[in-house]
Design a protein around this motif. Structure first.
Motif, PDB file in Angstrom:
ATOM      1  N   ARG A  92      37.680  34.223  65.985  1.00  0.00           N
ATOM      2  CA  ARG A  92      38.813  33.380  65.595  1.00  0.00           C
ATOM      3  C   ARG A  92      38.373  32.029  65.076  1.00  0.00           C
ATOM      4  O   ARG A  92      39.181  31.215  64.680  1.00  0.00           O
ATOM      5  CB  ARG A  92      39.721  33.164  66.811  1.00  0.00           C
ATOM      6  CG  ARG A  92      40.437  34.410  67.236  1.00  0.00           C
ATOM      7  CD  ARG A  92      40.937  34.278  68.669  1.00  0.00           C
ATOM      8  NE  ARG A  92      41.430  35.548  69.152  1.00  0.00           N
ATOM      9  CZ  ARG A  92      42.693  35.936  69.070  1.00  0.00           C
ATOM     10  NH1 ARG A  92      43.575  35.148  68.532  1.00  0.00           N
ATOM     11  NH2 ARG A  92      43.066  37.106  69.536  1.00  0.00           N
ATOM     12  N   VAL A  93      37.084  31.773  65.103  1.00  0.00           N
ATOM     13  CA  VAL A  93      36.587  30.449  64.748  1.00  0.00           C
ATOM     14  C   VAL A  93      36.258  30.392  63.258  1.00  0.00           C
ATOM     15  O   VAL A  93      35.872  31.391  62.664  1.00  0.00           O
ATOM     16  CB  VAL A  93      35.338  30.142  65.597  1.00  0.00           C
ATOM     17  CG1 VAL A  93      34.751  28.804  65.233  1.00  0.00           C
ATOM     18  CG2 VAL A  93      35.699  30.179  67.072  1.00  0.00           C
ATOM     19  N   ALA A  94      36.437  29.219  62.652  1.00  0.00           N
ATOM     20  CA  ALA A  94      36.128  29.051  61.231  1.00  0.00           C
ATOM     21  C   ALA A  94      34.637  29.305  60.984  1.00  0.00           C
ATOM     22  O   ALA A  94      33.792  28.976  61.813  1.00  0.00           O
ATOM     23  CB  ALA A  94      36.483  27.633  60.791  1.00  0.00           C
ATOM     24  N   ASP A 148      31.107  28.944  58.638  1.00  0.00           N
ATOM     25  CA  ASP A 148      30.492  27.952  57.765  1.00  0.00           C
ATOM     26  C   ASP A 148      30.072  28.648  56.469  1.00  0.00           C
ATOM     27  O   ASP A 148      28.923  29.038  56.302  1.00  0.00           O
ATOM     28  CB  ASP A 148      29.287  27.339  58.483  1.00  0.00           C
ATOM     29  CG  ASP A 148      28.642  26.242  57.661  1.00  0.00           C
ATOM     30  OD1 ASP A 148      29.367  25.615  56.877  1.00  0.00           O
ATOM     31  OD2 ASP A 148      27.432  26.036  57.797  1.00  0.00           O
ATOM     32  N   PHE A 149      31.024  28.836  55.558  1.00  0.00           N
ATOM     33  CA  PHE A 149      30.783  29.546  54.301  1.00  0.00           C
ATOM     34  C   PHE A 149      30.481  28.502  53.223  1.00  0.00           C
ATOM     35  O   PHE A 149      31.384  27.869  52.705  1.00  0.00           O
ATOM     36  CB  PHE A 149      32.024  30.377  53.947  1.00  0.00           C
ATOM     37  CG  PHE A 149      31.825  31.329  52.803  1.00  0.00           C
ATOM     38  CD1 PHE A 149      30.604  31.481  52.162  1.00  0.00           C
ATOM     39  CD2 PHE A 149      32.889  32.112  52.362  1.00  0.00           C
ATOM     40  CE1 PHE A 149      30.441  32.377  51.114  1.00  0.00           C
ATOM     41  CE2 PHE A 149      32.740  33.011  51.321  1.00  0.00           C
ATOM     42  CZ  PHE A 149      31.511  33.136  50.692  1.00  0.00           C
ATOM     43  N   PHE A 180      37.111  25.932  50.283  1.00  0.00           N
ATOM     44  CA  PHE A 180      37.889  25.328  51.363  1.00  0.00           C
ATOM     45  C   PHE A 180      37.346  25.814  52.710  1.00  0.00           C
ATOM     46  O   PHE A 180      36.190  25.574  53.000  1.00  0.00           O
ATOM     47  CB  PHE A 180      39.375  25.633  51.172  1.00  0.00           C
ATOM     48  CG  PHE A 180      39.901  25.079  49.868  1.00  0.00           C
ATOM     49  CD1 PHE A 180      39.952  23.715  49.656  1.00  0.00           C
ATOM     50  CD2 PHE A 180      40.315  25.916  48.860  1.00  0.00           C
ATOM     51  CE1 PHE A 180      40.415  23.182  48.458  1.00  0.00           C
ATOM     52  CE2 PHE A 180      40.776  25.399  47.652  1.00  0.00           C
ATOM     53  CZ  PHE A 180      40.827  24.024  47.453  1.00  0.00           C
ATOM     54  N   VAL A 181      38.148  26.474  53.531  1.00  0.00           N
ATOM     55  CA  VAL A 181      37.614  26.999  54.796  1.00  0.00           C
ATOM     56  C   VAL A 181      37.853  28.492  54.905  1.00  0.00           C
ATOM     57  O   VAL A 181      38.840  29.008  54.386  1.00  0.00           O
ATOM     58  CB  VAL A 181      38.253  26.357  56.051  1.00  0.00           C
ATOM     59  CG1 VAL A 181      37.423  25.230  56.574  1.00  0.00           C
ATOM     60  CG2 VAL A 181      39.672  25.962  55.812  1.00  0.00           C
ATOM     61  N   GLU A 210      38.747  31.009  57.620  1.00  0.00           N
ATOM     62  CA  GLU A 210      39.173  31.203  59.006  1.00  0.00           C
ATOM     63  C   GLU A 210      40.436  32.073  59.039  1.00  0.00           C
ATOM     64  O   GLU A 210      41.065  32.277  58.004  1.00  0.00           O
ATOM     65  CB  GLU A 210      39.363  29.869  59.731  1.00  0.00           C
ATOM     66  CG  GLU A 210      39.997  28.758  58.921  1.00  0.00           C
ATOM     67  CD  GLU A 210      41.483  28.852  58.900  1.00  0.00           C
ATOM     68  OE1 GLU A 210      42.050  29.268  59.908  1.00  0.00           O
ATOM     69  OE2 GLU A 210      42.080  28.504  57.858  1.00  0.00           O
ATOM     70  N   ALA A 246      43.455  31.864  59.746  1.00  0.00           N
ATOM     71  CA  ALA A 246      44.789  31.422  59.343  1.00  0.00           C
ATOM     72  C   ALA A 246      44.893  31.241  57.835  1.00  0.00           C
ATOM     73  O   ALA A 246      45.946  30.891  57.322  1.00  0.00           O
ATOM     74  CB  ALA A 246      45.136  30.104  60.041  1.00  0.00           C
ATOM     75  N   MET A 247      43.806  31.513  57.102  1.00  0.00           N
ATOM     76  CA  MET A 247      43.820  31.222  55.671  1.00  0.00           C
ATOM     77  C   MET A 247      44.826  32.087  54.920  1.00  0.00           C
ATOM     78  O   MET A 247      45.410  31.647  53.940  1.00  0.00           O
ATOM     79  CB  MET A 247      42.415  31.358  55.069  1.00  0.00           C
ATOM     80  CG  MET A 247      41.811  32.736  55.127  1.00  0.00           C
ATOM     81  SD  MET A 247      40.046  32.724  54.718  1.00  0.00           S
ATOM     82  CE  MET A 247      40.066  32.336  52.980  1.00  0.00           C
ATOM     83  N   PRO A 251      39.500  27.017  66.947  1.00  0.00           N
ATOM     84  CA  PRO A 251      38.118  26.684  67.313  1.00  0.00           C
ATOM     85  C   PRO A 251      38.049  25.612  68.395  1.00  0.00           C
ATOM     86  O   PRO A 251      37.215  25.692  69.298  1.00  0.00           O
ATOM     87  CB  PRO A 251      37.517  26.163  66.006  1.00  0.00           C
ATOM     88  CG  PRO A 251      38.350  26.735  64.933  1.00  0.00           C
ATOM     89  CD  PRO A 251      39.721  26.913  65.494  1.00  0.00           C
ATOM     90  N   GLN A 262      39.162  27.197  71.730  1.00  0.00           N
ATOM     91  CA  GLN A 262      38.139  28.092  72.265  1.00  0.00           C
ATOM     92  C   GLN A 262      37.005  27.308  72.921  1.00  0.00           C
ATOM     93  O   GLN A 262      36.544  27.648  74.000  1.00  0.00           O
ATOM     94  CB  GLN A 262      37.601  28.922  71.120  1.00  0.00           C
ATOM     95  CG  GLN A 262      36.852  30.126  71.609  1.00  0.00           C
ATOM     96  CD  GLN A 262      36.985  31.271  70.618  1.00  0.00           C
ATOM     97  OE1 GLN A 262      36.674  31.113  69.441  1.00  0.00           O
ATOM     98  NE2 GLN A 262      37.450  32.399  71.088  1.00  0.00           N
ATOM     99  N   ARG A 311      45.484  22.042  52.416  1.00  0.00           N
ATOM    100  CA  ARG A 311      44.227  22.740  52.136  1.00  0.00           C
ATOM    101  C   ARG A 311      43.281  21.814  51.410  1.00  0.00           C
ATOM    102  O   ARG A 311      42.085  21.922  51.515  1.00  0.00           O
ATOM    103  CB  ARG A 311      44.485  23.942  51.221  1.00  0.00           C
ATOM    104  CG  ARG A 311      45.394  24.960  51.783  1.00  0.00           C
ATOM    105  CD  ARG A 311      44.622  26.028  52.451  1.00  0.00           C
ATOM    106  NE  ARG A 311      44.795  25.905  53.870  1.00  0.00           N
ATOM    107  CZ  ARG A 311      44.086  26.577  54.748  1.00  0.00           C
ATOM    108  NH1 ARG A 311      43.157  27.389  54.369  1.00  0.00           N
ATOM    109  NH2 ARG A 311      44.305  26.434  56.024  1.00  0.00           N
ATOM    110  N   LEU A 339      38.409  19.001  56.542  1.00  0.00           N
ATOM    111  CA  LEU A 339      38.744  19.125  55.124  1.00  0.00           C
ATOM    112  C   LEU A 339      38.807  17.760  54.456  1.00  0.00           C
ATOM    113  O   LEU A 339      38.411  17.599  53.305  1.00  0.00           O
ATOM    114  CB  LEU A 339      40.074  19.868  54.956  1.00  0.00           C
ATOM    115  CG  LEU A 339      40.014  21.356  55.282  1.00  0.00           C
ATOM    116  CD1 LEU A 339      41.400  21.962  55.291  1.00  0.00           C
ATOM    117  CD2 LEU A 339      39.140  22.097  54.287  1.00  0.00           C
ATOM    118  N   LYS A 398      35.223  16.761  53.871  1.00  0.00           N
ATOM    119  CA  LYS A 398      34.674  17.584  52.810  1.00  0.00           C
ATOM    120  C   LYS A 398      35.100  17.011  51.450  1.00  0.00           C
ATOM    121  O   LYS A 398      34.285  16.852  50.546  1.00  0.00           O
ATOM    122  CB  LYS A 398      35.218  19.013  52.960  1.00  0.00           C
ATOM    123  CG  LYS A 398      34.211  20.068  52.585  1.00  0.00           C
ATOM    124  CD  LYS A 398      34.706  21.448  52.999  1.00  0.00           C
ATOM    125  CE  LYS A 398      33.669  22.480  52.619  1.00  0.00           C
ATOM    126  NZ  LYS A 398      33.971  23.792  53.117  1.00  0.00           N
TER     127      LYS A 398
END
Lengths: 340, 415
Positions: free
Chosen positions: A114-116, A118-119, A236-237, A239, A241-242, B45, B48, B221, B249, B252
């Motif tokens: 469930r964790v994002a 690092d892409f 972007f990220v 994860e 929820a995207m 995250p 968790q 986003r 974000l 970034k």
């Protein structure tokens, strides 16, 4: 001027990402009449598969392989599920894709957590694509790549690098538009696809395998979402929820542009991207508007939170407002044709 | 002589026996704590990481009698509230049904507000079955002022305290001239902006607030438009209370668009942000918090152990405060009954990782020292590197509890 140029670029690049996302959905809808609720999930799947493949063999192969894999999965889903439901009409089709979106979400969380993630984009895309340098005397200058530090630290100079990932995103979206347009209007395959939708019996009688055409179209639509996923995920990220966050926006794009219209989706994506970006810069509120119209706002109303809400605060929800307005005043969308 | 010694020894012995007998009232009991925070969605995250922190330290406290004078066994029962107030109230209900009497939550003040109300209502309707709410991270100052509740205890420092500390630090930075406030559009973000303006006006009237923006929580986003706006405003510094993906974000986008100013933050050490900062921003990002990555003593060792065991970084220091105060208060009250424990926690002074701290009786806000840290290369002096970035948050200033302490208007009803 510099701010305007930069905001325009930001808006266009975000809009083009939206187009990348919604083009597959539009393709599937216009050719098959299926409203695919799992489309954003294919986007997410593309990002996750892209991440995993990129870790193994690098980003560039992943950019090709992940969309292909998503496309194959999409085609398999059409073959195994959607095809059986086709003759029962639209509602079962819609519901099964809705269910699929939940299944994909859970599977992704099971496999990748469930964790994002690092892409990271590849090394070639990490720096700026170009830099806008605004100097006091000379106006705006454009330099490819990063600007030399000496130039930026000079008095009165402002450097605004434009990230290469965004430039790449814009390039891919434009290529995608061109390829899709050529495919549908200029090739034999496109003709067969169009014929298969409007006159399936006739197309079948002429010896074309209509179910296979549909499977191909669905797979292609999913692959486009997958491609957007690899690019969006690394920019972007990535994860779980995207999918949920872009899912609602791409439906707005499709409806505003006109259901099933590829040019419409293109125009609507750019419109929404630019609108949202520029709205962030506008600090006007409803109260200020009333005042500028010469209407005095009383002390009680001045504290009203609705009147004090600025355009920049509502920027992220503007697309939904646009959706409502379009549905009221032009239900078929900007470039849509009335169903008949 | 001999008889005297014998009498003396017996007396001491029976006293000891007596003491052991009374301690045994709660010794060995299991104290279940319901953990109600997001395990899904954008903020998963963070949730968790925190549930693991609670479990990690439960183990530490359960094993070591020096840490745990009450000798109780802590057990964490996790619930996923999806960052939603209504899910939180449901989770609270099922926790109570399972016989849990202590709940902890901290992510999102909107959620914490719902929790305070729900716990207060439950306790009013179920005398003898009270529940205590241990707030580990929700920093809305209202919770210990106008909305204060006897059943709510806060272990983080609230926004007003952190801003007090941060502006005390900014007071001595002459090159901060133009400040931009960018925050999430809900109670926490709005309060960060409000206290920043108030405190700056008092301590640094020459500083200009050149812009103020709010964006929806966990919705944006693409922060590039906001960075473009910040650059256009000419701000040399940004103050932001953003957390989770909203901070990652933002950073970034700031990095990609070449923004050269400083950032004053609350949550740089939290999951995702260190990776987003990476090797950039050397010496340009400050954080105010009650805990940091380069703590001396036992805390430093625990952090390394946490990293080795879970391949993650420990940043919710209030977890340790919570176990500390619960164990101390339970030993003092000789019971695990929430009604008695709550009374014992009020005004309790205890030693934690940052020195002596106090649970202020008037509003149930922990009074504790705060630290300003700066993002820089990890070195021999400050070696701990979150998310293996090669960078660290090095302490630049420690503010004792009285400096950052803010007054309270709380008038709570005690049972």
């Amino acid at each position: 001027m510099e701010f305007f140029t930069l905001s325009m670029l930001n808006g266009l690049s975000y809009g083009l990402l939206l187009f990348m996302l919604s083009s597959g959905l539009t393709l599937i809808f216009s050719l098959m009449g299926v409203l695919n609720f799992a489309h954003a999930s294919f986007y997410m799947l593309g990002a996750y598969l892209g991440y995993t493949i990129a870790k193994g063999v690098g980003f560039w192969p992943a950019l090709v392989l992940a969309p292909l894999a998503v496309g194959v999965l999409g085609a398999l889903f059409e073959r195994a599920c959607l095809r059986r439901l086709h003759r029962h009409g639209h509602v079962p089709e819609l519901l099964v894709t809705f269910g699929l979106s939940y299944v994909i979400l859970e599977v992704v969380q099971l496999l990748w957590g469930r964790v994002a993630l690092d892409f990271q984009p590849p090394a070639a895309l990490r720096g700026p694509a170009f830099t806008l340098v605004a100097t006091a005397g000379e106006g705006l200058q454009l330099l490819w790549g990063a600007a030399p530090a000496a130039l930026c630290s000079a008095a009165g100079a402002v450097c605004s690098p434009f990230p290469a990932t965004r430039g790449f995103m814009m390039l891919v979206a434009l290529l995608m538009l061109l390829a899709l347009w050529l495919l549908i209007t200029r090739t034999r395959v496109g003709l067969v696809i169009q014929a298969a939708l409007t006159h399936p019996e006739m197309a079948e009688a002429l010896g074309h395998n209509v179910p296979r055409v549909f499977m191909g179209v669905f797979g292609a639509g999913a692959a486009l979402a997958g491609l957007a996923g690899v690019i969006g995920g690394s920019t972007f990220v990535t994860e779980p929820a995207m999918a949920a966050t872009v899912g609602s926006v791409i439906f707005v794009v499709v409806v505003v542009g006109g259901m099933g219209s590829l040019p419409g989706a293109f125009v609507a994506s750019l419109l929404i991207g630019v609108l949202q970006t520029f709205a962030v810069a506008v600090d006007y509120s409803l109260g200020a508007l009333l005042r500028s119209l010469g209407l005095e706002v009383g002390p009680a109303a001045a504290g009203n939170s609705l009147l004090r809400l600025t355009v920049s605060q509502v920027a992220p929800i503007l697309p939904y407002l646009l959706l409502v307005l379009v549905l009221i005043f032009r239900p078929r969308g900007l470039l849509g044709t009335r169903e008949g | 002589m001999r008889i005297a010694t014998w009498v003396h020894q017996t007396a001491v012995g029976s006293l000891l026996l007596l003491a052991v007998g009374t301690v045994a009232a709660q010794k060995g009991e299991t104290v279940k704590i319901a953990w109600i925070d997001p395990l899904s969605g954008l903020m998963a995250p963070v949730g968790q990481n925190q549930v693991r922190s609670f479990q990690f330290f439960a183990e530490k406290f359960n094993k070591d009698p020096r840490l745990n004078p009450a000798g109780v066994r802590f057990e964490i029962v996790p619930f996923d509230n999806k960052l939603s107030p209504s899910e939180t109230v449901n989770a609270l209900k099922s926790a109570v049904d399972q016989g849990v009497r202590y709940v902890t939550q901290g992510n999102g003040s909107s959620v914490a507000g719902a929790m305070i109300d729900a716990v207060a209502k439950h306790n009013e309707r179920n005398p003898g079955k009270e529940v205590i709410y241990l707030n580990h991270s929700a920093v809305d100052p209202d919770f210990t002022n106008s909305r204060c509740s006897y059943w709510h205890f806060r272990f983080d420092a609230d926004t007003s305290m952190k801003m007090e500390a941060l502006t005390t630090f900014i007071k001595d930075l002459p090159d901060v001239k133009k400040v931009y406030l960018l925050n999430q559009n809900y109670s926490h973000g709005q309060q960060v902006a409000r206290y920043a303006k108030e405190n700056l006006a008092k301590k640094r009237p020459d500083v200009q607030v050149v812009g103020e923006d709010f964006h929806p929580l966990a919705q944006v986003r693409d922060f590039a438009p906001y960075i473009a706006k910040i650059k256009a405003s000419g701000a040399d510094s940004v103050i932001t209370g953003n957390w989770g993906s909203d901070l990652s974000l933002l950073m970034k986008a700031a990095n990609e668009s070449g923004y050269a100013g400083r950032f004053f933050t609350y949550y740089t050490g939290v999951t995702g942000a260190p990776t987003a900062l990476g090797r950039n921003f050397d010496g340009r990002v400050y954080q105010v918090a009650y805990h940091h990555y380069n703590m001396p003593g036992a805390m430093g060792q625990w952090q390394n152990e946490f990293r080795q065991k879970l391949n993650d970084d420990f940043y919710t220091g209030s977890v340790v405060h919570i176990y500390n105060i619960l164990s101390q208060a339970m030993a003092r009250a000789k019971s695990t009954e929430p009604l008695k424990v709550a009374a014992a926690m009020e005004g309790l002074k205890f030693n934690s990782f940052s020195g002596e701290v106090e649970m202020r009786k008037s509003d149930h806000q922990l009074q504790q020292p705060l630290f300003i840290t700066v993002w820089q290369q990890a070195d021999a002096k400050f070696p701990y590197s979150p998310e293996n970035t090669g960078m660290t948050l090095a302490p630049v200033k420690e503010l004792p509890a009285f400096v950052s302490s803010t007054p309270t208007s709380c008038q709570m009803k005690r049972p």
